[in-house]
Enzyme design. Sequence first.
Site, PDB file in Angstrom:
ATOM      1  N   CYS A 144       0.825  -1.209   0.000  1.00 28.67           N
ATOM      2  CA  CYS A 144       0.000   0.000   0.000  1.00 28.67           C
ATOM      3  C   CYS A 144       0.856   1.255   0.000  1.00 28.67           C
ATOM      4  O   CYS A 144       1.788   1.326   0.783  1.00 28.67           O
ATOM      5  CB  CYS A 144      -0.889   0.006   1.248  1.00 28.67           C
ATOM      6  SG  CYS A 144      -1.784   1.534   1.513  1.00 28.67           S
ATOM      7  N   PRO A 145       0.587   2.272  -0.797  1.00 25.40           N
ATOM      8  CA  PRO A 145      -0.530   2.381  -1.738  1.00 25.40           C
ATOM      9  C   PRO A 145      -0.157   2.058  -3.178  1.00 25.40           C
ATOM     10  O   PRO A 145      -0.874   2.426  -4.098  1.00 25.40           O
ATOM     11  CB  PRO A 145      -0.884   3.862  -1.636  1.00 25.40           C
ATOM     12  CG  PRO A 145       0.448   4.538  -1.489  1.00 25.40           C
ATOM     13  CD  PRO A 145       1.331   3.557  -0.735  1.00 25.40           C
TER      14      PRO A 145
END
Lengths: 154, 75
Positions: free
Chosen positions: B14-15
């Site tokens: 992430c991200p």
Amino acid sequence: MKKMAIIATKGTLDMAYPPFILASTAAALGYEVQVFFTFYGLQLLRKDLSDVKISPLANPAMPMPVPMPVLVQVLPGMETMATMMMKDKLKKKGVASLEELRTVCQEADVKFIACQMTVDLFEFDKNDFISGIEYGGAAMFMEFAGETDICLFV
Amino acid sequence: MNVDKELDARGLNCPLPILKTKKSLADMTPGQVLKVVSTDPGSIKDMQAFANQTGNALVSSTEEKGEYVFLMQKK
């Protein structure tokens, strides 16, 4: 269009991630984003981010491979070592580097604003900062922040 | 369903899967389908949230051998 504003005030490796992660993600979701960098947060706009480090000192929640007494944490080189280990871990886990996230932000038209007062206060050289940023003050930021859906202080 | 483009997001956290999905969709035409393969368990909810907020359609979200496979149709 939804809007998000972030105030980035910290210049350590751990505290540099949230503004860049949230700004890049919000931009990907179609938000108009501005990040206002002030005080130590200004370090995050330097071309060279190698001075952005993490310290185990006064950071008791930082997971350590072995428990480390505070008296050891103050020894020279501990901060550099902790930073090296953290960067290594981030890379192994597939987390983007700060430089990478910052570039994504700029490519997605996230507006970076450097606090002019802090630049003067710490006598920063604007040549040390990345290009494409604006310089401004609190009132300039408020104009945008007042219209946002999300406003965060990091 | 025909897949027009594939994105290998294995190993990314992430991200990055979301950011790369956004980038991959950018040079596709409306109606085309992007296949994303990820190993980040957080991407299941993130891809759904990305679709909800951007209007691109998450046609399917499946798990195969510890990998998460998403089909995203560009708005």
